[in-house]
Design a protein around this motif. Structure first.
Motif, PDB file in Angstrom:
ATOM      1  N   PHE A  41       0.833  -1.210   0.000  1.00  0.00           N
ATOM      2  CA  PHE A  41       0.000   0.000   0.000  1.00  0.00           C
ATOM      3  C   PHE A  41       0.865   1.257   0.000  1.00  0.00           C
ATOM      4  O   PHE A  41       0.653   2.177  -0.795  1.00  0.00           O
ATOM      5  CB  PHE A  41      -0.924   0.009   1.221  1.00  0.00           C
ATOM      6  CG  PHE A  41      -1.699   1.280   1.385  1.00  0.00           C
ATOM      7  CD1 PHE A  41      -2.810   1.542   0.599  1.00  0.00           C
ATOM      8  CD2 PHE A  41      -1.301   2.235   2.326  1.00  0.00           C
ATOM      9  CE1 PHE A  41      -3.525   2.717   0.749  1.00  0.00           C
ATOM     10  CE2 PHE A  41      -2.006   3.416   2.473  1.00  0.00           C
ATOM     11  CZ  PHE A  41      -3.122   3.658   1.685  1.00  0.00           C
ATOM     12  N   LEU A 192      -4.155   0.163  -6.618  1.00  0.00           N
ATOM     13  CA  LEU A 192      -4.500   0.609  -5.272  1.00  0.00           C
ATOM     14  C   LEU A 192      -5.964   0.329  -4.941  1.00  0.00           C
ATOM     15  O   LEU A 192      -6.299  -0.099  -3.837  1.00  0.00           O
ATOM     16  CB  LEU A 192      -4.216   2.107  -5.127  1.00  0.00           C
ATOM     17  CG  LEU A 192      -2.828   2.495  -4.611  1.00  0.00           C
ATOM     18  CD1 LEU A 192      -2.653   4.003  -4.636  1.00  0.00           C
ATOM     19  CD2 LEU A 192      -2.620   1.967  -3.197  1.00  0.00           C
ATOM     20  N   LEU A 199      -6.683  -5.131   2.123  1.00  0.00           N
ATOM     21  CA  LEU A 199      -6.109  -4.573   3.345  1.00  0.00           C
ATOM     22  C   LEU A 199      -6.877  -5.027   4.578  1.00  0.00           C
ATOM     23  O   LEU A 199      -6.284  -5.331   5.618  1.00  0.00           O
ATOM     24  CB  LEU A 199      -6.102  -3.037   3.274  1.00  0.00           C
ATOM     25  CG  LEU A 199      -5.268  -2.399   2.153  1.00  0.00           C
ATOM     26  CD1 LEU A 199      -5.366  -0.879   2.240  1.00  0.00           C
ATOM     27  CD2 LEU A 199      -3.818  -2.838   2.221  1.00  0.00           C
TER      28      LEU A 199
END
Length: 297
Positions: A41, A192, A199
Motif C-alpha cells: 500500500f 491501489l 487490506l
C-alpha cells in the motif's frame, strides 16, 4: 556522440537492475515491522504520487474496453507484488529473486500458444527444464539439508507467472497510444483500488509511527521512489538508447544482484546446493533466450 548515447543507455540499464535486484532486500527488511499488504500500500501510494507530480496531465480519450484492460493490468500488477511480498515472508530473498527471474519462460509460452507470436523452439524447452531443476535444487537447499518446504518458493513461482500475464496485458496497453507515464499511473491507480479490500482481510494498520525509524522510512522510499518510479524512467531511457533486445540482457543480472545483496545485507547463507540451483536457473534463462541463425550453404 553515438558512443556517449550508448554509454548513457548502459548506465541507465545497470542502475535499474541494481535497484530492482536489491528491492527484494528492502522488502525483507520492512517485513520485520510491516505485513506484506502494508508495504504494498505505501509503495504504490508513493509511486503514484511521484508519477502524478512528474506528469500531472489527466489521461483522456479512453473507452470502457481500454479501462477494462487497465483494470486487468492493475489486478496482475497488484497480485504479483502481493505474491512476491508473501513469498519473502516464507523463504529467503535470494530464492525469490532467482525464481521470479523465470517469468520470461511463462511470457514466451503464453505469447507463443495464445497469441500470434513465435512458437518456442527446442532450446527454449531445454532452458526451461534446466531452470525448473535449478528451482527444485534451491527449494531443497534449506540449511544445507535436503528439506523441502515449498510454500515461499511456490508463491515466488506464482508471482513469476503473474508477472508474465501482466507483461502480455501491458502489450495491449501499449497499443492504445497514450503517454507512458499516464498509463503507468492509471495502472497504479487501479492497483491501489483493487488492493483496498485486501487490506481489511490482512488486518491492515496505519502505524505511521513505524516510519520514525530511519531504516523503515529509507526502505519504503527506496521501494516507492526508486524501485517503482525512478526505475520506470531509467529503464525507458535504456530501451530508447540501446534497444529492447540489448537492454533485456541486463535482466539476467537481477537474480545475481539479489543473491549477492542477500548474503551481504541479510547474511543469508548460500549452500552448495542453492548455488548450483542458481547457476542452473540462470543458464536455463540464457539458453532459452538464444537465437540461432540458419547456416547458409
Amino acid at each position: 556522440m553515438e558512443e556517449t548515447v550508448s554509454k548513457k543507455g548502459h548506465i541507465s540499464a545497470f542502475v535499474t537492475v541494481l535497484i530492482w535486484g536489491t528491492a527484494f532486500i528492502s522488502t525483507r527488511v520492512l517485513l520485520t515491522d510491516f505485513i506484506a499488504v502494508e508495504i504494498l500500500f505505501y509503495r504504490f501510494s508513493i509511486a503514484l504520487l511521484v508519477l502524478l507530480l512528474a506528469y500531472p496531465r489527466r489521461l483522456k480519450g479512453t473507452d470502457k474496453k481500454q479501462e477494462l484492460v487497465f483494470a486487468a493490468a492493475g489486478l496482475c500488477f497488484t497480485l504479483y507484488f502481493l505474491l512476491e511480498n508473501l513469498a519473502l515472508t516464507h523463504t529467503a530473498a535470494s530464492n525469490v529473486g532467482v525464481i521470479i527471474s523465470t517469468s520470461p519462460f511463462f511470457t514466451a509460452l503464453i505469447a507463443g500458444w495464445l497469441l500470434e507470436g513465435e512458437k518456442p523452439k527446442a532450446n527454449f524447452f531445454v532452458g526451461f527444464l534446466a531452470a525448473i531443476v535449478g528451482i527444485l535444487l534451491i527449494s531443497f537447499s534449506r540449511s544445507g539439508a535436503m528439506v523441502f518446504n515449498p510454500v515461499g518458493d511456490l508463491l515466488a513461482l506464482a508471482a513469476a507467472f503473474t508477472w508474465s500475464v501482466y507483461s502480455i496485458v501491458l502489450r495491449k496497453v501499449g497499443q492504445f497510444g497514450h503517454h507512458t507515464i499516464q498509463t503507468t499511473r492509471r495502472i497504479f491507480g487501479y492497483g491501489l483500488v483493487i488492493l483496498l479490500p485486501v487490506l481489511f482481510l490482512f488486518l491492515f494498520e496505519w502505524g505511521i509511527a513505524r516510519f520514525a525509524q530511519p531504516v523503515n522510512l529509507l526502505n519504503i522510499l527506496f521501494l516507492g521512489l526508486g524501485a517503482s518510479a525512478i526505475c520506470f524512467a531509467t529503464w525507458n531511457v535504456a530501451v530508447r538508447k540501446l534497444g529492447a533486445v540489448k537492454t533485456s540482457v541486463y535482466l539476467y543480472l537481477v537474480p545475481v544482484i539479489t543473491v549477492v545483496a542477500s548474503v551481504l545485507v541479510l547474511e543469508e547463507s548460500v549452500t552448495w546446493l542453492s548455488a548450483i540451483g542458481t547457476i542452473l536457473t540462470l543458464v536455463g534463462l540464457f539458453v532459452s533466450g538464444m537465437k540461432f541463425k540458419r547456416r547458409s550453404r
